[in-house]
Design a protein around this motif. Structure first.
Motif: not given
Length: 152
Positions: A145, A138, A142-143
């Motif tokens: 974008g 982690d 994080g994800a």
């Protein structure tokens, strides 16, 4: 930062003996200027792109890649850039180096024989081994974008 010096072999294409080989325009320049090896002038209309030969091929050590990049003067003054930029030339490629030029300007642009059209910068390529995994560690991001951090 590496202090290695690498030998890169350059071969002129047949019939291109008058085209200058890639060269640095100053002692500390990062890039080698590339020259157009067109037979006849090529006109690039606004919004168009074309493939321009350079008149040489090369062999470089497997620790290197060559990146083809736009020339800043052509970009600023005429809107001429390189598509797929930076374009990558892999160490195992032995064909003629060619440049994808695009006209983002508003007027016709003519490429003449021996015009400086792009620059080539060599970069070391690290040996990388990809490892498939079920989970990743982690991070705070994080994800998140494109544009996830908001406007500054």
């Amino acid at each position: 930062m590496s202090k290695h010096e690498y030998a890169v072999q350059i071969k002129r294409m047949t019939g291109q003996e008058d085209i200058p080989l890639p060269q640095k325009m100053s002692e500390l320049a990062a890039g080698f200027d590339l020259y157009a090896a067109v037979v006849e002038p090529i006109v690039i209309a606004p919004g168009e792109r074309t493939l321009i030969p350079t008149g040489f091929s090369m062999a470089m050590p497997d620790a290197l890649e060559a990146q083809i990049r736009p020339r800043s003067g052509l970009a600023l003054k005429h809107g001429i850039t390189c598509l797929n930029s930076p374009g990558t030339i892999d160490a195992d490629f032995r064909g003629e180096v060619k440049v994808i030029l695009a006209n983002l300007g508003q007027v016709l642009f003519t490429v003449n024989r021996k015009d400086r059209i792009a620059q080539m910068v060599f970069q070391e390529v690290p040996k990388v081994r990809l490892i498939e995994t079920e989970e990743l560690s982690d991070t705070e991001r994080g994800a998140g974008g494109f544009g996830h951090t908001g406007k500054q």
